[in-house]
Design a protein around this motif. Structure first.
Motif, short mmCIF file in Angstrom:
data_model
loop_
_atom_site.label_atom_id
_atom_site.label_comp_id
_atom_site.label_asym_id
_atom_site.label_seq_id
_atom_site.Cartn_x
_atom_site.Cartn_y
_atom_site.Cartn_z
N LYS A 91 0.83 -1.21 0.00
CA LYS A 91 0.00 0.00 0.00
C LYS A 91 0.86 1.26 0.00
CE LYS A 91 -3.85 2.01 2.65
NZ LYS A 91 -4.67 1.87 3.89
N LEU A 92 2.14 1.13 0.35
CA LEU A 92 3.03 2.28 0.45
C LEU A 92 3.21 2.93 -0.92
CD1 LEU A 92 5.76 0.64 2.72
CD2 LEU A 92 3.93 2.21 3.44
N THR A 93 3.29 4.25 -0.92
CA THR A 93 3.42 4.96 -2.20
C THR A 93 4.83 5.44 -2.49
OG1 THR A 93 2.83 7.09 -1.17
CG2 THR A 93 1.02 5.77 -2.06
N PHE A 94 5.71 5.44 -1.47
CA PHE A 94 7.09 5.83 -1.76
C PHE A 94 7.81 4.67 -2.45
CE2 PHE A 94 7.06 4.40 2.73
CZ PHE A 94 7.96 3.35 2.67
N ASP A 95 8.98 4.96 -3.01
CA ASP A 95 9.71 3.97 -3.78
C ASP A 95 10.36 2.94 -2.85
OD1 ASP A 95 11.46 2.53 -5.45
OD2 ASP A 95 11.75 4.26 -6.77
N ARG A 96 9.82 1.74 -2.83
CA ARG A 96 10.32 0.71 -1.91
C ARG A 96 11.74 0.28 -2.29
NH1 ARG A 96 4.99 -1.28 -2.85
NH2 ARG A 96 5.89 -2.81 -4.28
N SER A 97 12.10 0.37 -3.56
CA SER A 97 13.46 -0.02 -3.95
C SER A 97 14.49 0.84 -3.24
CB SER A 97 13.64 0.06 -5.47
OG SER A 97 13.42 1.37 -5.94
N HIS A 98 14.19 2.14 -3.08
CA HIS A 98 15.12 3.01 -2.36
C HIS A 98 15.19 2.62 -0.88
CE1 HIS A 98 16.02 5.52 -5.70
NE2 HIS A 98 14.79 5.93 -5.87
N ALA A 99 14.08 2.17 -0.33
CA ALA A 99 14.06 1.76 1.08
C ALA A 99 14.93 0.52 1.29
CB ALA A 99 12.64 1.51 1.54
N TRP A 100 14.82 -0.45 0.38
CA TRP A 100 15.69 -1.63 0.46
C TRP A 100 17.15 -1.22 0.29
CZ3 TRP A 100 13.43 -5.55 2.56
CH2 TRP A 100 12.14 -5.94 2.22
N ALA A 101 17.40 -0.36 -0.70
CA ALA A 101 18.78 0.07 -0.97
C ALA A 101 19.38 0.81 0.22
CB ALA A 101 18.81 0.96 -2.21
N ARG A 102 18.57 1.59 0.92
CA ARG A 102 19.08 2.35 2.06
C ARG A 102 19.53 1.41 3.18
NH1 ARG A 102 17.53 7.21 1.26
NH2 ARG A 102 15.42 6.62 0.69
N ILE A 103 18.87 0.28 3.33
CA ILE A 103 19.30 -0.70 4.33
C ILE A 103 20.68 -1.24 3.96
CG2 ILE A 103 18.78 -2.92 5.44
CD1 ILE A 103 15.80 -2.36 4.83
N ILE A 104 20.88 -1.53 2.67
CA ILE A 104 22.19 -1.99 2.21
C ILE A 104 23.25 -0.92 2.46
CG2 ILE A 104 23.54 -2.74 0.21
CD1 ILE A 104 20.89 -3.73 -1.03
N GLU A 105 22.93 0.32 2.12
CA GLU A 105 23.88 1.41 2.23
C GLU A 105 24.27 1.71 3.68
OE1 GLU A 105 21.87 4.54 0.17
OE2 GLU A 105 22.23 3.65 -1.81
N SER A 106 23.46 1.25 4.61
CA SER A 106 23.81 1.47 6.02
C SER A 106 25.09 0.73 6.40
CB SER A 106 22.67 0.99 6.93
OG SER A 106 22.61 -0.43 6.97
#
Length: 234
Positions: free
Chosen positions: A105-120
């Motif tokens: 249901k989320l409208t923001f880009d989930r791919s960026h959210a996954w990528a941000r976890i990696i970038e941490s």
């Protein structure tokens, strides 16, 4: 991943009282916690979102956890993303279902959210997210989206697969390469492994070659990725 705007904190007394009522240490009954959760939803502040996330993850009531997960989807801010992913692995079916609905249901880009976890670069954080995605049955369905015509959909599948690779949670990847019915999906997974270039990938692919009955095209791609990894490490 693109930057996202952090939510501000609030010192509103009503909000702080609601946070206190919904805290793990609170002795408030379910009715009081339900009312406090409703009050939290009238705020869109970082401490309100964090409090709703705590209810979603730790409240003793599965109904309240489920309601809180749905509320996180309504808040629709990336700061709630990992809590929703964690809810997808909740021991209660009702909460897992709410987590799956909330995620899509989320409208923001989930791919960026996954990528941000990696970038941490935080191994524990990556492993936690990867394991919740696996337990929440998000992973193997995602693999089939690697070949999707919509680049946005395919990229989200790529970032989730990359997360699994970085976290060392690769069993679903190799199981799919060994047994999936669609060769294009297998080749797409190998492309992700070739792109991410983790040290353990060479040995894992070598093991795959010895134990799996791979088609000529897939076996050739496996050897191509192994050669690429050797050159990279050399």
């Amino acid at each position: 991943a693109n930057y996202f705007i952090e939510l501000p904190e609030s010192t509103d007394p009503a909000l702080l009282k609601a946070i206190e009522v919904t805290s793990e240490e609170s002795e408030a009954d379910t009715g009081e916690r339900t009312q406090a959760l409703k009050l939290l939803l009238s705020f869109k502040n970082s401490n309100a979102v964090n409090a709703v996330a705590q209810v979603a993850l730790y409240d003793l009531s599965a109904k309240l956890r489920s309601d809180a997960v749905s509320a996180l989807a309504d808040i629709d801010h990336e700061s709630a993303f990992e809590s929703i992913v964690t809810a997808c692995a909740d021991p209660t079916r009702e909460v897992r279902a709410a987590g799956a609905r909330a995620l899509f249901k989320l409208t923001f880009d989930r791919s960026h959210a996954w990528a941000r976890i990696i970038e941490s670069g935080d191994t524990a954080r990556m492993k936690h997210a990867a394991r919740c995605a696996i337990e929440g049955d998000l992973v193997e369905r995602s693999f089939e989206r690697l070949t999707h015509m919509d680049r946005k959909i395919a990229y989200e599948a790529f970032t989730l697969t990359a997360l699994l690779t970085r976290a060392g949670e690769t069993d679903p990847i190799y199981r799919t390469i060994a047994s999936h019915r669609d060769e294009a999906v297998k080749l797409a997974l190998l492309h992700v492994l070739e792109t991410i270039k983790e040290d353990q990938t060479f040995d894992e692919l070598s093991d795959l070659l010895t134990r799996a009955n791979l088609t000529p095209d897939v076996a050739a791609k496996v050897n191509e990725v192994r050669s690429c990894l050797q050159l990279t490490h050399a």
